[in-house]
Design a protein around this motif. Structure first.
Motif, mmCIF file in Angstrom:
data_model
loop_
_atom_site.group_PDB
_atom_site.id
_atom_site.type_symbol
_atom_site.label_atom_id
_atom_site.label_comp_id
_atom_site.label_asym_id
_atom_site.label_seq_id
_atom_site.Cartn_x
_atom_site.Cartn_y
_atom_site.Cartn_z
ATOM 1 N N PRO A 1 0.683 -1.155 0.702
ATOM 2 C CA PRO A 1 -0.389 0.351 -0.502
ATOM 3 C C PRO A 1 0.905 0.997 0.063
ATOM 4 N N ASN A 2 0.373 3.103 -0.359
ATOM 5 C CA ASN A 2 1.124 3.349 -0.441
ATOM 6 C C ASN A 2 0.572 5.029 -0.746
ATOM 7 N N ASP A 3 0.357 6.164 0.180
ATOM 8 C CA ASP A 3 -0.197 6.847 0.339
ATOM 9 C C ASP A 3 -0.302 8.433 -1.276
ATOM 10 N N TYR A 4 0.994 7.538 -1.631
ATOM 11 C CA TYR A 4 0.644 8.205 -2.885
ATOM 12 C C TYR A 4 -0.498 8.047 -4.090
ATOM 13 N N PHE A 5 -0.798 6.643 -3.465
ATOM 14 C CA PHE A 5 -2.440 5.859 -4.030
ATOM 15 C C PHE A 5 -3.925 7.416 -3.263
ATOM 16 N N THR A 6 -3.393 8.267 -2.287
ATOM 17 C CA THR A 6 -4.232 9.029 -1.461
ATOM 18 C C THR A 6 -4.316 10.259 -1.948
ATOM 19 N N VAL A 7 -5.759 10.864 -1.458
ATOM 20 C CA VAL A 7 -5.741 12.263 -1.389
ATOM 21 C C VAL A 7 -5.812 13.228 0.160
ATOM 22 N N ALA A 8 -5.771 14.197 0.252
ATOM 23 C CA ALA A 8 -5.987 14.580 2.250
ATOM 24 C C ALA A 8 -7.603 15.286 1.552
ATOM 25 N N ASP A 9 -8.221 14.578 2.967
ATOM 26 C CA ASP A 9 -9.179 14.336 3.311
ATOM 27 C C ASP A 9 -9.604 14.740 4.665
ATOM 28 N N SER A 10 -10.099 16.433 4.837
ATOM 29 C CA SER A 10 -9.871 17.016 5.697
ATOM 30 C C SER A 10 -12.044 15.627 6.778
ATOM 31 N N GLY A 11 -12.442 15.925 5.830
ATOM 32 C CA GLY A 11 -13.917 14.691 6.340
ATOM 33 C C GLY A 11 -13.456 13.322 6.519
ATOM 34 N N THR A 12 -12.097 12.722 7.283
ATOM 35 C CA THR A 12 -12.257 11.517 7.211
ATOM 36 C C THR A 12 -10.814 11.179 8.325
ATOM 37 N N ASP A 13 -11.577 10.472 9.118
ATOM 38 C CA ASP A 13 -10.665 10.213 10.689
ATOM 39 C C ASP A 13 -9.255 10.207 10.659
ATOM 40 N N THR A 14 -8.494 9.485 9.187
ATOM 41 C CA THR A 14 -6.789 10.011 9.416
ATOM 42 C C THR A 14 -6.578 11.381 8.716
ATOM 43 N N GLY A 15 -7.778 11.841 7.841
ATOM 44 C CA GLY A 15 -7.223 13.010 6.843
ATOM 45 C C GLY A 15 -6.947 12.865 5.652
ATOM 46 N N ARG A 16 -7.086 11.980 5.720
ATOM 47 C CA ARG A 16 -6.403 10.806 4.079
ATOM 48 C C ARG A 16 -7.924 10.309 3.280
ATOM 49 N N ARG A 17 -7.678 9.755 1.989
ATOM 50 C CA ARG A 17 -8.563 8.774 1.944
ATOM 51 C C ARG A 17 -8.182 8.516 0.159
ATOM 52 N N LEU A 18 -8.350 7.045 0.301
ATOM 53 C CA LEU A 18 -7.648 6.333 -1.188
ATOM 54 C C LEU A 18 -8.608 7.001 -2.576
ATOM 55 N N ASP A 19 -7.551 7.225 -3.311
ATOM 56 C CA ASP A 19 -7.853 8.089 -5.156
ATOM 57 C C ASP A 19 -7.335 6.816 -5.841
ATOM 58 N N LEU A 20 -7.839 6.249 -5.896
ATOM 59 C CA LEU A 20 -6.948 5.075 -6.792
ATOM 60 C C LEU A 20 -7.994 5.788 -8.562
ATOM 61 N N ASN A 21 -7.166 6.150 -9.286
ATOM 62 C CA ASN A 21 -7.097 6.004 -10.897
ATOM 63 C C ASN A 21 -7.766 5.047 -10.941
ATOM 64 N N ILE A 22 -9.094 4.447 -12.235
ATOM 65 C CA ILE A 22 -9.391 3.256 -12.951
ATOM 66 C C ILE A 22 -8.638 3.062 -14.095
ATOM 67 N N LEU A 23 -7.993 3.842 -14.124
ATOM 68 C CA LEU A 23 -6.174 3.631 -15.160
ATOM 69 C C LEU A 23 -5.215 2.689 -14.824
ATOM 70 N N ALA A 24 -6.041 2.909 -13.412
ATOM 71 C CA ALA A 24 -4.299 2.394 -12.788
ATOM 72 C C ALA A 24 -4.683 0.741 -12.402
ATOM 73 N N MET A 25 -5.805 1.107 -12.517
ATOM 74 C CA MET A 25 -5.967 -0.388 -11.639
ATOM 75 C C MET A 25 -6.205 -2.245 -12.669
ATOM 76 N N PRO A 26 -5.811 -2.894 -11.673
ATOM 77 C CA PRO A 26 -5.567 -4.226 -13.039
ATOM 78 C C PRO A 26 -6.741 -4.261 -13.915
ATOM 79 N N ARG A 27 -6.259 -4.874 -15.031
ATOM 80 C CA ARG A 27 -7.560 -5.164 -15.433
ATOM 81 C C ARG A 27 -7.944 -7.201 -15.927
ATOM 82 N N ASN A 28 -8.850 -7.294 -16.592
ATOM 83 C CA ASN A 28 -8.899 -8.728 -17.093
ATOM 84 C C ASN A 28 -8.891 -8.906 -18.232
ATOM 85 N N ILE A 29 -9.100 -9.976 -18.811
ATOM 86 C CA ILE A 29 -9.002 -10.464 -20.363
ATOM 87 C C ILE A 29 -9.345 -9.820 -20.931
ATOM 88 N N ALA A 30 -11.266 -9.174 -20.477
ATOM 89 C CA ALA A 30 -11.829 -8.207 -21.619
ATOM 90 C C ALA A 30 -10.985 -7.706 -21.530
#
Length: 688
Positions: free
Chosen positions: A47-76
């Motif tokens: 895991p990696n905070d590079y894939f998060t953004v600051a978010d003052s509304g969460t308890d950690t002050g961060r939130r995951l921000d995964l880009n759909i283009l970066a996600m693993p793809r199936n054979i389709a």
């Protein structure tokens, strides 16, 4: 798993997978959101905070921000949709850490590196340890072990995997540091240019690279304070662990709402308040002693439960809906799920001159099974030997009826949220069934649970307290149910573990499912990442996401719980190491002697686990049951040699007696094994 069930699951999976994988593969699109620090796989290092953004509304002050283009793809060529992941304010407390290190790809290179192995976790604190995970709040090292992925045949597909030996702290912030890694010839592996740019203060004309530099400098400063020299580093990055609220708020919200509908809003007092859930008895089967010498009556029926998923009746494949900006499930008014139940009334309770009231216990079934597992011989023996009424319902989300949805998930992991969400609905179902067992207007009010002796009719259920007993999947998911349950405070978790990202590839049960998952996600280098990725959602439906609150620091409006874990040494289906991680996390103590000398693969068996050897023992405990199976592999592969001991503890009378003495008011761990280890299945130790 029964042979007929395996064949049935296989046919369903094959039929659905054939449809899923028929789409021609396309070239994968290289999109944004990748971290240059590990160019091998887009979302690595993970895991990696590079894939998060600051978010003052969460308890950690961060939130995951995964880009759909970066996600693993199936054979389709369909990427995993990250919407549900991006609701999290951090990563899993049991997160599998994954990165590719070119050159560190063979057992020889791993041995030359001398990284902390599963066979000697005490090395995590060695001054020159090359792989460390640092808690930035304390600057202390976290207990870990490291391993190379043993599954790929080609070294180019081998990742370095780092696993926590005890779960990371909720809301915690950690730095992973790799230094002085060595290849198969013993030479130190040179850091790749993207990291050297930061480590060696090499200027870059890329604004994105320069924008990250202050953050990387802060990591180097923290590592220096922890005694890690930046000049030695091969790679370093950081990650934030999800908060308590992010992990548990969905399950707690629907639990609290469901019980409020019964008129019970104080769930920490172990008192039954408000009305009983409704129920319908659909069949009552009485057995003669000749027909069944352990069970006098089987009662089956249904009970309605508030449904919090987005389809009428909470069918497989449905999932939570959310109001805009909310992370709490939104219930469709009036939506209900009709859950099933099967209850067994033991012969010992009713065959004597008086009705003996039986202890009330829920039973949790195994992998993708059903409530009918309650009729297994070991459950009936437990009921009759120790006078329990056991009741079970299907584990919604992970039951036989969910198999078609599991198949759709194996084809496209964008569907995975439906599993995590429906398992949380299943927790509410189990809690409603438990309330039916001990509410005065619940099962006890029905003739099916009453017996007449002479002129007296007596309810057979002792309604003073509820208990829980589950095995395999029932031991895994039973851990999360235990952390949430309002009506029982003592639970037995049989052959348990936690963190499916660790368990799956160490289980023979995964063989059948892996062939379909791998057909749809053929990139071997991505597979550890994929398993680690889905753990972020699976936390909501298994013990890993709730373990910090299972036995201590109970959730708000929740009673504390005490747990007995009974593990089978050398288990082919649920890895022993996963039970040990769970035991450390819930602060359980291990019974000593746990095993005969030389049986455990770690040179310091049960490292960092407290022990006990006097009785009765009042705390939570891990008890190993050894039936002589070979010591399990030290790689992330399943045990296959010898007999599978998975079912042996529950089938051993001494283990059942141990459970019985624990599952009672004021229960304790008693010694049912003598002065040596606990043996099962007729094993007498020392290879005999």
């Amino acid at each position: 798993m029964a042979a007929h069930r395996t064949r049935g699951l296989l046919s369903v999976l094959t039929a659905i997978a054939a449809v899923v994988v028929a789409v021609p593969a396309q070239a994968q699109t290289v999109g944004g959101g990748c971290d240059p620090l590990d160019p091998a796989v887009c979302l690595q290092p993970w895991p990696n905070d590079y894939f998060t953004v600051a978010d003052s509304g969460t308890d950690t002050g961060r939130r995951l921000d995964l880009n759909i283009l970066a996600m693993p793809r199936n054979i389709a060529n369909n990427p995993i949709r990250p919407d549900d992941w991006n609701r999290n304010d951090g990563f899993s407390p049991g997160q599998e850490i994954v990165t590719k290190v070119p050159g560190l790809e063979t057992p020889t290179a791993f041995q030359n590196t001398d990284a902390v192995p599963i066979t000697d976790m005490s090395q995590f604190r060695r001054a020159d340890q090359p792989i460390v995970v640092i808690n930035t709040a304390t600057r202390r090292r976290h207990l870990i072990w490291s391993e190379l992925d043993a599954n790929p045949s080609n070294p180019s597909d081998v990742n370095l995997i780092i696993r926590p030996g005890v779960n990371f702290q909720e809301g915690g912030h950690y730095i992973v540091a790799l230094r002085k890694l060595r290849n198969a010839s013993g030479a130190i592996i040179e850091a790749q240019l993207p990291f050297r740019t930061y480590r060696d203060s090499i200027p870059s004309a890329d604004p994105a690279v320069e924008a990250r530099r202050p953050h990387m400098e802060s990591l180097f400063t923290s590592l220096d304070q922890a005694g890690i020299d930046r000049d030695d580093l091969y790679l370093a990055w950081d990650f934030t662990v999800a908060s308590e609220r992010s992990l548990s708020e969905r399950a707690l919200s629907i639990r609290n709402d469901a019980f409020a509908q019964l008129g019970d809003t104080d769930l920490r007092n172990l008192r039954v308040e408000g009305t009983s859930p409704a129920f319908t008895v659909s069949s009552v089967t009485d057995y003669t002693a000749a027909e069944d010498d352990k069970v006098a009556r089987k009662v089956e029926g249904t009970f309605p439960v508030p449904c919090y998923l987005n389809a009428a009746g909470c069918p497989p494949g449905s999932r939570f809906a959310y109001a805009p900006g909310s992370s709490v499930p939104l219930r469709t008014p009036g939506n209900m799920q009709l859950a099933n139940f099967i209850c067994l009334i033991p012969r010992v309770a009713v065959d004597g001159p008086q009705v003996l009231q039986s202890r009330a216990s829920l039973y949790g079934h195994g992998l993708l099974g059903s409530a009918s597992e309650i009729t297994a011989g070991n459950v009936k023996s437990m009921a009759n030997e120790h006078n329990f009424v056991f009741c079970a319902t299907d584990w919604s989300g992970m039951s036989t009826q969910d198999v078609p949805n599991i198949a759709s998930i194996l084809g496209d992991l964008s569907n995975f949220p439906s599993l995590a969400d429906r398992t949380q609905q299943g927790f509410v179902n189990f809690m409603y069934l438990g309330r039916l067992l001990i509410h005065p207007q619940g099962f006890s009010s029905n003739a099916a649970f009453q017996f007449t002796k002479g002129a007296t009719t007596t309810g057979v259920i002792d309604t003073r307290r509820l208990f829980y007993d589950g095995n395999s999947q029932g031991g895994i998911m039973g851990g999360s149910l235990t952390a949430l349950a309002p009506d029982f405070n003592r639970a037995v978790l049989g052959v348990p573990g936690m963190n499916y990202s660790t368990l799956l590839r160490r289980s023979v049960d995964f063989d059948m499912y892996a062939q379909f998952l791998y057909a749809n996600y053929p990139n071997q280098l991505e597979r550890p990442l994929i398993l680690s990725l889905i753990q972020n959602l699976w936390d909501r439906g298994e013990a890993n996401g709730y373990a910090h609150h299972m036995t201590r620091r109970p959730y708000p409006n929740t009673t504390p719980h005490t747990v007995l874990m009974q593990a089978a040494f050398g288990d082919h289906q649920v890895a022993n190491v996963a039970a040990e991680v769970e035991a450390r996390t819930i602060k359980a103590s291990v019974r000593m002697p746990a095993l005969d000398p030389g049986r455990h693969s770690d040179v310091h068996p049960y490292f960092k686990l407290p022990t006990f050897h006097t009785y009765p023992f009042a705390g939570s405990a891990l008890v190993m049951w050894d039936s002589g199976s070979p010591t399990p592999p030290t790689t992330n592969t399943p045990p296959r040699a010898g007999a599978d001991p998975h079912s042996h503890p529950r089938s051993t009378p001494a283990a059942r007696l141990q459970k019985s003495e624990f599952l009672k008011l004021g229960g304790r761990i008693v010694n049912t094994c003598g002065t040596g280890p606990c043996y099962a299945n007729g094993y007498t130790g020392n290879g005999q």
